[in-house]
Design an enzyme around this catalytic site. Structure first.
Site, mmCIF file in Angstrom:
data_model
loop_
_atom_site.group_PDB
_atom_site.id
_atom_site.type_symbol
_atom_site.label_atom_id
_atom_site.label_comp_id
_atom_site.label_asym_id
_atom_site.label_seq_id
_atom_site.Cartn_x
_atom_site.Cartn_y
_atom_site.Cartn_z
ATOM 1 N N GLY A 127 -1.522 10.236 9.736
ATOM 2 C CA GLY A 127 -2.909 9.778 9.843
ATOM 3 C C GLY A 127 -3.018 8.268 9.764
ATOM 4 O O GLY A 127 -3.779 7.645 10.511
ATOM 5 N N HIS A 182 0.872 -1.182 0.000
ATOM 6 C CA HIS A 182 0.000 0.000 0.000
ATOM 7 C C HIS A 182 0.905 1.227 0.000
ATOM 8 O O HIS A 182 1.812 1.343 0.825
ATOM 9 C CB HIS A 182 -0.900 0.019 1.234
ATOM 10 C CG HIS A 182 -1.849 1.187 1.277
ATOM 11 N ND1 HIS A 182 -3.124 1.139 0.742
ATOM 12 C CD2 HIS A 182 -1.702 2.439 1.776
ATOM 13 C CE1 HIS A 182 -3.720 2.301 0.921
ATOM 14 N NE2 HIS A 182 -2.883 3.109 1.541
ATOM 15 N N GLY A 183 0.668 2.148 -0.936
ATOM 16 C CA GLY A 183 1.469 3.374 -1.024
ATOM 17 C C GLY A 183 0.623 4.610 -0.794
ATOM 18 O O GLY A 183 -0.583 4.610 -1.059
ATOM 19 N N SER A 184 1.255 5.681 -0.298
ATOM 20 C CA SER A 184 0.529 6.926 -0.054
ATOM 21 C C SER A 184 1.525 8.082 0.031
ATOM 22 O O SER A 184 2.728 7.875 0.218
ATOM 23 C CB SER A 184 -0.275 6.824 1.247
ATOM 24 O OG SER A 184 -1.219 7.863 1.350
ATOM 25 N N SER A 230 1.890 0.150 -6.123
ATOM 26 C CA SER A 230 1.614 0.942 -4.922
ATOM 27 C C SER A 230 2.569 2.126 -4.802
ATOM 28 O O SER A 230 2.180 3.196 -4.322
ATOM 29 C CB SER A 230 1.722 0.063 -3.680
ATOM 30 O OG SER A 230 0.705 -0.925 -3.663
ATOM 31 N N ARG A 279 -8.029 3.293 6.645
ATOM 32 C CA ARG A 279 -9.465 3.473 6.840
ATOM 33 C C ARG A 279 -10.222 3.436 5.518
ATOM 34 O O ARG A 279 -9.654 3.676 4.459
ATOM 35 C CB ARG A 279 -9.731 4.830 7.517
ATOM 36 C CG ARG A 279 -9.295 4.910 8.969
ATOM 37 C CD ARG A 279 -8.786 6.295 9.325
ATOM 38 N NE ARG A 279 -7.500 6.551 8.696
ATOM 39 C CZ ARG A 279 -7.011 7.767 8.476
ATOM 40 N NH1 ARG A 279 -7.713 8.831 8.810
ATOM 41 N NH2 ARG A 279 -5.827 7.924 7.913
ATOM 42 N N GLU A 297 -5.498 -6.111 -8.179
ATOM 43 C CA GLU A 297 -5.875 -5.208 -7.082
ATOM 44 C C GLU A 297 -6.625 -6.037 -6.053
ATOM 45 O O GLU A 297 -7.465 -6.879 -6.405
ATOM 46 C CB GLU A 297 -6.776 -4.082 -7.595
ATOM 47 C CG GLU A 297 -6.133 -3.207 -8.638
ATOM 48 C CD GLU A 297 -6.337 -1.722 -8.344
ATOM 49 O OE1 GLU A 297 -6.593 -1.373 -7.182
ATOM 50 O OE2 GLU A 297 -6.243 -0.937 -9.298
#
Length: 559
Positions: free
Chosen positions: A413, A404-406, A446, A420, A534
């Protein structure tokens, strides 16, 4: 107290006072009808809203430290009172308001700031007003009221009523009036501090007790300037609505406006209804487009980008509350930030088996179509989020370690609240398989969501243990995928390429789909086929964060 209606004589008095601006110049307000040009007054010396004052500043200069006295900072453009006065408060009533109005039809995208100020040295009051196009310094007026607090309140309340058609004392029940300004709801509990004071406090603190690698990680994810720069790139106006000041309710209102836009797009309504919905969104969530006309949000891609903006805003609100809290005590600020995450981060030895497996997983699942960069693994942190282990669905089979990438701005957060699902008020458009938590078995898929660049080439990737259970396999995107589960536990979007099961291994009870990727033979006969898999779950208790990777992105030369 209720604002009194101005009689004609009183109105002349207020107008005369309004001429007493801090530089001795007159200022005209943008009260002209939509679509008509505002008259420009002749002035001596620099114009209040002239070329120099009204020029949009370079993005690099837009991050300001606000000097805070009380609950709200004095507008930094109010040179006559900056450092000499504070925003007047009575209990929880803060006499500070930012108004915003966007009207795409007439290229209006403007703000109006009103502050009631009290001098620090003596009980003298004044009302500061500044207005103009979003992103511009605009014009201003400083009305001096000497020691007459009631007069200052009257001017403040009347201006608020004139601009919004709402009474100041009834602002808790504020209702937007067509053609008038909207009020931005600000969180006065979340305050920025004087940077020099913060640095002074840090020098007085004892040394951090954290591992140096954890300290560097916290500096990376708690960098307020990086957060502001990222939001500016997304066209959010950090001047009109400073980060950390928008309330949760204001962000929720932004989602509600996007939902209206989604309804218009789906119904094929590209006329007045869509324009009004966009006006409402830009009014609630200020954007800086310079002199350009604010664009109508017409496509699902454009809508998705605005959803991501609000998601980032929500994470930044969380981050700033954590970063700005608990300055007192004998703890180093980084140690306080770490404690407030409620998430253990333990650096892995680079010679450990876990580190080597994760490094192999990272490199072997770099997708062949993502050729513009390579990744170097700098550090790996074992993650233990408070409460996740107890809540995790151990009973579900098919547990995989997935990517998971962000953006960097989102990680406080994520680490403090976990991954979330989007809120109910968010539009479903923009989520390929509905409102869920998205993962990949290809690292670079990701990594693309880190939005790294040549200038900012450090990013973070998360490996989570995901309890997939029985997957509902789909060949194409479907925003209503959650409703299609029919007793299954997750959705899997089937890709053309994926790691071969022949290379899978197990690490701490989870399947690790090591690469390289190979052709799966998947083909969607009815349209576009996904390049890569995915994986989507719709409940946070199917996710347990396990490893956080610090990555250096090495972008290849274009020539």
């Amino acid at each position: 107290m209720a604002p009194r209606r101005q009689r004609s004589g009183s109105g002349r008095r207020v107008l005369n006072e309004a001429k007493k601006v801090d530089n001795g110049n007159k200022a005209t307000e943008d009260d002209s009808p939509p679509g008509k040009k505002m008259r420009t007054c002749q002035r001596k010396g620099p114009m209040a809203g002239g070329k120099d004052a009204d020029r949009t500043k370079d993005n690099r200069d837009s991050v300001k430290t606000l000097l805070l006295k009380g609950k709200a900072p004095v507008d930094p453009e109010c040179a006559a009172k900056l450092g000499k006065a504070h925003v007047y408060c009575e209990g929880d009533d803060v006499y500070d308001v930012m108004l915003n109005q966007t009207n795409l039809q007439f290229n209006n995208n403007k703000y109006y700031l009103i502050q009631l100020l009290e001098d620090d040295a003596q009980r003298n009051f004044s009302v500061w007003m500044r207005w103009g196009r979003v992103g511009k310094t605009g014009q201003h007026s400083l009305v001096t009221c000497s020691g007459d607090l009631n007069k200052a309140k009257e001017i403040f309340q009347k201006k608020f009523l004139d601009k919004t058609k709402n009474n100041w004392e009834d602002r808790e029940n504020f209702e937007k009036v067509p053609g008038k300004y909207d009020m931005l709801q600000m969180d006065y509990a979340a305050s920025t501090q004087d940077e020099s004071k913060t640095k002074e406090e840090e020098t007085l603190k004892p040394e951090s007790q954290l591992d140096l690698r954890v300290q560097e990680l916290l500096k990376l994810i708690c960098n307020v300037q990086t957060m502001e720069e990222m939001m500016i790139e997304m066209k959010y106006d950090t001047k009109r609505a400073p980060l950390g000041k928008l309330t949760v309710a204001q962000i929720k209102a932004g989602y509600q406006s996007l939902k209206k836009i989604e309804d218009c797009i789906r119904a094929g309504q590209h006329g007045r209804a869509l324009v009004e919905a966009c006006n409402e969104f830009y009014t609630r969530i200020p954007h800086d487009f310079g002199l350009s006309i604010p664009p109508v949000i017409r496509t699902e891609k454009e809508l998705s980008d605005k959803v991501k903006l609000l998601e980032a805003l929500g994470d930044i609100e969380i981050a700033l509350k954590l970063v700005k809290s608990e300055r007192q005590g004998l703890e180093h600020p980084l140690d306080q930030h770490y404690r407030n995450l409620h998430c253990a981060l333990r650096p892995l030895d680079h010679e450990s088996n876990e580190f080597k497996v994760i490094s192999q997983y990272l490199q072997s699942t770099h997708a062949p179509t993502h050729k513009d960069y390579t990744m170097t693994l700098l550090d790996v942190f074992e993650v233990e989020k408070e409460g996740e282990k107890e809540a995790f669905r151990e009973d579900l089979p098919n547990r995989m370690l997935l990517w998971h990438g962000s953006r960097l701005s989102n990680w406080v957060g994520i680490l403090s609240h976990g991954l979330r699902v989007a809120p109910p008020e968010a539009p479903i458009t923009g989520y390929m398989f509905g409102k869920g938590i998205y993962f990949a078995d290809m690292s670079s898929k990701s990594a693309n969501y880190c939005f790294a660049s040549r200038l900012k080439n450090t990013g973070l990737l998360l490996l989570s243990e995901v309890a997939l259970g029985q997957c509902n396999e789909l060949l194409e995107a479907n925003p209503k995928a959650q409703g299609l589960l029919r007793g299954k536990h997750s959705t899997k979007g089937m890709g053309k390429m994926a790691p071969s099961p022949a290379h899978f291994i197990t690490l701490n009870g989870s399947t690790v789909p090591l690469g390289p990727a190979s052709d799966t033979g998947i083909l969607n006969p009815e349209g576009y086929t996904l390049n890569y898999n995915e994986f989507i779950v719709y409940s946070p208790n199917q996710v347990r964060m396990r490893y956080l990777l610090k990555i250096q992105f090495n972008f290849l030369q274009l020539w």
